[in-house]
Design a protein around this motif. Structure first.
Motif, PDB file in Angstrom:
ATOM      1  N   GLY A 284     -15.018 -25.883 -20.723  1.00 21.04           N
ATOM      2  CA  GLY A 284     -14.263 -27.002 -20.001  1.00 21.04           C
ATOM      3  C   GLY A 284     -13.276 -27.441 -20.747  1.00 21.04           C
ATOM      4  O   GLY A 284     -12.203 -27.934 -20.283  1.00 21.04           O
ATOM      5  N   ILE A 285     -13.273 -27.373 -22.250  1.00 15.98           N
ATOM      6  CA  ILE A 285     -12.025 -27.975 -23.187  1.00 15.98           C
ATOM      7  C   ILE A 285     -10.706 -27.019 -22.936  1.00 15.98           C
ATOM      8  O   ILE A 285      -9.723 -27.413 -22.658  1.00 15.98           O
ATOM      9  N   GLU A 286     -11.283 -25.893 -22.976  1.00 16.38           N
ATOM     10  CA  GLU A 286     -10.232 -24.522 -23.206  1.00 16.38           C
ATOM     11  C   GLU A 286      -9.733 -24.652 -21.647  1.00 16.38           C
ATOM     12  O   GLU A 286      -8.254 -24.271 -21.800  1.00 16.38           O
ATOM     13  N   TYR A 287     -10.361 -24.521 -20.785  1.00 17.93           N
ATOM     14  CA  TYR A 287      -9.643 -24.318 -19.424  1.00 17.93           C
ATOM     15  C   TYR A 287      -8.917 -25.450 -19.025  1.00 17.93           C
ATOM     16  O   TYR A 287      -7.848 -25.419 -18.350  1.00 17.93           O
ATOM     17  N   THR A 288      -9.061 -26.742 -19.411  1.00 22.74           N
ATOM     18  CA  THR A 288      -8.262 -27.892 -19.167  1.00 22.74           C
ATOM     19  C   THR A 288      -6.888 -27.455 -20.097  1.00 22.74           C
ATOM     20  O   THR A 288      -6.082 -28.118 -19.481  1.00 22.74           O
ATOM     21  N   GLN A 289      -7.254 -27.335 -21.362  1.00 22.34           N
ATOM     22  CA  GLN A 289      -5.934 -27.114 -22.176  1.00 22.34           C
ATOM     23  C   GLN A 289      -4.866 -25.943 -21.379  1.00 22.34           C
ATOM     24  O   GLN A 289      -3.705 -26.301 -21.608  1.00 22.34           O
ATOM     25  N   GLN A 290      -5.609 -25.050 -20.798  1.00 22.13           N
ATOM     26  CA  GLN A 290      -4.953 -24.111 -20.327  1.00 22.13           C
ATOM     27  C   GLN A 290      -3.960 -24.397 -19.122  1.00 22.13           C
ATOM     28  O   GLN A 290      -2.819 -24.186 -18.826  1.00 22.13           O
ATOM     29  N   LYS A 291      -4.718 -25.139 -18.156  1.00 22.73           N
ATOM     30  CA  LYS A 291      -4.019 -25.814 -17.205  1.00 22.73           C
ATOM     31  C   LYS A 291      -3.084 -26.523 -17.339  1.00 22.73           C
ATOM     32  O   LYS A 291      -1.932 -26.672 -16.723  1.00 22.73           O
ATOM     33  N   ALA A 292      -2.937 -27.309 -18.633  1.00 24.75           N
ATOM     34  CA  ALA A 292      -2.037 -28.557 -18.975  1.00 24.75           C
ATOM     35  C   ALA A 292      -0.868 -27.737 -19.592  1.00 24.75           C
ATOM     36  O   ALA A 292       0.083 -28.098 -19.044  1.00 24.75           O
ATOM     37  N   LYS A 293      -1.322 -26.529 -20.284  1.00 20.25           N
ATOM     38  CA  LYS A 293      -0.015 -25.861 -20.815  1.00 20.25           C
ATOM     39  C   LYS A 293       0.711 -25.276 -19.409  1.00 20.25           C
ATOM     40  O   LYS A 293       1.894 -25.075 -19.675  1.00 20.25           O
ATOM     41  N   GLY A 294       0.076 -24.630 -18.664  1.00 21.18           N
ATOM     42  CA  GLY A 294       0.773 -24.140 -17.343  1.00 21.18           C
ATOM     43  C   GLY A 294       1.414 -25.246 -16.650  1.00 21.18           C
ATOM     44  O   GLY A 294       2.617 -24.820 -16.072  1.00 21.18           O
ATOM     45  N   HIS A 295       1.250 -26.418 -16.615  1.00 24.15           N
ATOM     46  CA  HIS A 295       2.108 -27.451 -16.062  1.00 24.15           C
ATOM     47  C   HIS A 295       3.370 -27.696 -16.991  1.00 24.15           C
ATOM     48  O   HIS A 295       4.504 -27.961 -16.535  1.00 24.15           O
ATOM     49  N   VAL A 296       2.939 -27.457 -18.216  1.00 21.46           N
ATOM     50  CA  VAL A 296       4.028 -27.890 -19.498  1.00 21.46           C
ATOM     51  C   VAL A 296       5.118 -26.725 -19.048  1.00 21.46           C
ATOM     52  O   VAL A 296       6.416 -26.928 -19.271  1.00 21.46           O
ATOM     53  N   LYS A 297       4.499 -25.414 -18.948  1.00 17.32           N
ATOM     54  CA  LYS A 297       5.691 -24.430 -18.730  1.00 17.32           C
ATOM     55  C   LYS A 297       6.500 -24.632 -17.493  1.00 17.32           C
ATOM     56  O   LYS A 297       7.719 -24.309 -17.688  1.00 17.32           O
ATOM     57  N   LYS A 298       5.793 -25.097 -16.449  1.00 19.04           N
ATOM     58  CA  LYS A 298       6.556 -25.274 -15.243  1.00 19.04           C
ATOM     59  C   LYS A 298       7.401 -26.524 -15.291  1.00 19.04           C
ATOM     60  O   LYS A 298       8.511 -26.298 -14.689  1.00 19.04           O
ATOM     61  N   ALA A 299       7.048 -27.412 -16.142  1.00 21.53           N
ATOM     62  CA  ALA A 299       8.253 -28.534 -16.057  1.00 21.53           C
ATOM     63  C   ALA A 299       9.204 -28.253 -17.008  1.00 21.53           C
ATOM     64  O   ALA A 299      10.506 -28.549 -16.683  1.00 21.53           O
ATOM     65  N   LYS A 300       9.015 -27.551 -18.094  1.00 19.21           N
ATOM     66  CA  LYS A 300      10.297 -27.083 -18.850  1.00 19.21           C
ATOM     67  C   LYS A 300      11.390 -25.957 -17.990  1.00 19.21           C
ATOM     68  O   LYS A 300      12.369 -26.026 -17.987  1.00 19.21           O
ATOM     69  N   ALA A 301      10.478 -25.098 -17.092  1.00 17.82           N
ATOM     70  CA  ALA A 301      11.342 -24.416 -16.213  1.00 17.82           C
ATOM     71  C   ALA A 301      12.435 -25.014 -15.414  1.00 17.82           C
ATOM     72  O   ALA A 301      13.186 -24.450 -14.988  1.00 17.82           O
ATOM     73  N   CYS A 302      11.850 -26.206 -14.922  1.00 17.86           N
ATOM     74  CA  CYS A 302      12.659 -26.963 -14.133  1.00 17.86           C
ATOM     75  C   CYS A 302      13.815 -27.510 -14.533  1.00 17.86           C
ATOM     76  O   CYS A 302      14.781 -27.986 -13.949  1.00 17.86           O
ATOM     77  N   LEU A 303      14.060 -27.281 -15.857  1.00 20.68           N
ATOM     78  CA  LEU A 303      15.209 -27.955 -16.848  1.00 20.68           C
ATOM     79  C   LEU A 303      15.945 -26.791 -16.838  1.00 20.68           C
ATOM     80  O   LEU A 303      17.341 -27.012 -17.534  1.00 20.68           O
ATOM     81  N   ASP A 304      15.869 -25.571 -16.635  1.00 18.16           N
ATOM     82  CA  ASP A 304      16.706 -24.391 -17.065  1.00 18.16           C
ATOM     83  C   ASP A 304      18.186 -24.381 -16.438  1.00 18.16           C
ATOM     84  O   ASP A 304      19.101 -23.813 -17.177  1.00 18.16           O
TER      85      ASP A 304
END
Length: 327
Positions: A284-304
């Motif tokens: 549950g911890i690992e899965y949540t970390q991965q989901k959060a990292k996915g949102h971070v990646k998408k957030a940064k892509a919005c600034l490209d």
């Protein structure tokens, strides 16, 4: 890496933070002194000023360097403080930012009304922007956040909460405010729709990552780090993503044990430690970390598509820090 990120962000934010603090103090001028005392108890107790900084840097990223950014950015700190005051009353929380929750010092009625004052103050400042779109953003935020909290309250103790329902709750209760701060910065800068939408999406994904990281901290951080007792979500019957994923993947015996532990009263600290072991075991911890990292990646892509500058660097660093912070 987290410490280095925090230091870099602190250095970049320092020139604006002093001005934000001054603006928060100057704008907080109610007719009743008690309202100021209650509001100040939370407002000036160590908040990161993330939301004002996001509005300021979003505006600058779109080419606006007007000094009014500072005053208008306080909209989002007042809104945030109002929701925290209300939430602590609803959740019957004991501690906030390492201090007694406001309703433990004053009556719940006085605290709720102070929260109402801060909501009204944020709308008053929004009106001073003379930007109807910003006023609409603030109105939508207050509506969505209220619905998010009501939805979470209605689903409190629901052990069958789905990941999709969880995502909708955290979008309303957390992401919309961060999204609104970024979008309002673009509106204030009179940016085009493409830039406005990009910053709005950046804010959405940042907000989702930020809340998921918060939900993780409830199981991975200490009381000293959190400024409140860990395990609050479990004690209050709130199912967050680490729990939802673990329950969905647990074997029948462990699932039954976890459900009983969530429902048990009074709260058992020793049982909580065993409970955390289950969250790690069922990823549950690992899965949540991965989901959060996915949102971070998408957030940064919005600034490209934005030009490289201090504000773009700041927003990228904030995205990284959102999931690497310890508090």
């Amino acid at each position: 890496m987290t410490k280095g990120l925090k230091q870099r962000l602190a250095k970049m934010a320092a020139p604006d933070l002093n001005k934000i603090e001054l603006a928060l103090e100057q704008n907080l001028s109610p007719n009743v002194q008690l309202v100021k005392e209650i509001a100040s108890h939370l407002l000036f107790s160590g908040g990161k000023r993330l939301r004002p900084l996001l509005m300021i840097h979003s505006a600058r990223l779109c080419g606006d360097h007007n000094h009014f950014q500072i005053e208008f950015s306080t909209i989002f700190e007042y809104l945030h403080a109002a929701t925290l005051l209300h939430d602590d009353v609803v959740d019957e929380a004991d501690i906030r930012r390492g201090k007694k929750a406001a309703h433990k010092k004053w009556s719940a009625a006085k605290v709720v009304l102070t929260g109402d004052f801060l909501l009204a103050l944020s709308l008053d400042i929004a009106a001073k922007t003379k930007e109807p779109d910003i006023i609409s953003v603030i109105a939508k935020i207050t509506r969505d956040m209220s619905q998010g909290e009501i939805d979470q309250l209605a689903k409190k103790g629901n052990l069958d909460l789905s990941e999709q329902e969880y995502a909708r709750i955290i979008e309303r209760k957390t992401a919309v405010l961060i999204q609104g701060a970024c979008k309002s910065g673009a509106i204030l800068a009179k940016a085009g729709k493409e830039q406005e939408n990009a910053l709005s999406q950046y804010g959405f994904h940042l907000g989702m990552a930020f809340q998921m990281a918060d939900d993780l901290l409830d199981y991975t951080a200490s009381a000293k780090e959190l400024g409140k007792n860990p395990g609050a979500d479990m004690r209050e019957g709130k199912l967050t993503l680490p729990l939802i994923h673990s329950l969905a993947n647990a074997d029948p015996d462990d699932k039954k044990w976890m459900q009983d532990a969530i429902a048990a009263t009074p709260f058992n600290p020793d049982q909580f430690e065993k409970f955390k072991e289950k969250l790690y075991a069922y990823k549950g911890i690992e899965y949540t970390q991965q989901k959060a990292k996915g949102h971070v990646k998408k957030a940064k892509a919005c600034l490209d598509d934005f030009h490289d500058c201090l504000s773009r660097q700041f927003l990228c660093l904030i995205a990284d820090y959102s999931i690497e912070r310890k508090v």
